[in-house]
Design an enzyme around this catalytic site. Sequence first.
Site, short mmCIF file in Angstrom:
data_model
loop_
_atom_site.label_atom_id
_atom_site.label_comp_id
_atom_site.label_asym_id
_atom_site.label_seq_id
_atom_site.Cartn_x
_atom_site.Cartn_y
_atom_site.Cartn_z
CG HIS A 9 -50.93 13.84 -29.83
ND1 HIS A 9 -50.54 15.09 -29.39
CD2 HIS A 9 -50.84 13.86 -31.18
CE1 HIS A 9 -50.23 15.84 -30.44
NE2 HIS A 9 -50.41 15.12 -31.53
CG HIS A 75 -49.78 12.34 -35.02
ND1 HIS A 75 -48.65 13.01 -35.46
CD2 HIS A 75 -50.56 13.30 -34.48
CE1 HIS A 75 -48.75 14.30 -35.19
NE2 HIS A 75 -49.91 14.50 -34.59
#
Length: 123
Positions: A9, A75
Amino acid sequence: MKAIILFGHGARDIRWREPFDRLAALWRSQHPDTPVELAFLEMMQPSLEEAVSALSIVGASQIIVVPVFFGQGGHLRNDFPALLAACQEKYPEIILSATNAVGDDLAVLQAIVDFGGRALRFF
């Protein structure tokens, strides 16, 4: 040549990436003939595109991206496929593919359970 990208991330705190750097170093020591790059979704470099570019320069023709995420959140369901598609469009000569999130793998979950068990023995 096959290569791998470990995709995380990203975070504002630079120390957050330390486990990723150790993971890449472990990969290099155990798989010295298969190049590895780190890549991050946001807030850290390199980006996925930059990692694909670096691997293309060393001759990678097949790249598998391993999302080092605990689960398949927004995501990975939304942002990641678009990034991967953009990379595939920019590098059509490279076969790009991806695994599920590492947290979807039973062996990874078992490793966490084992870690907790070891911690209890020393508590």
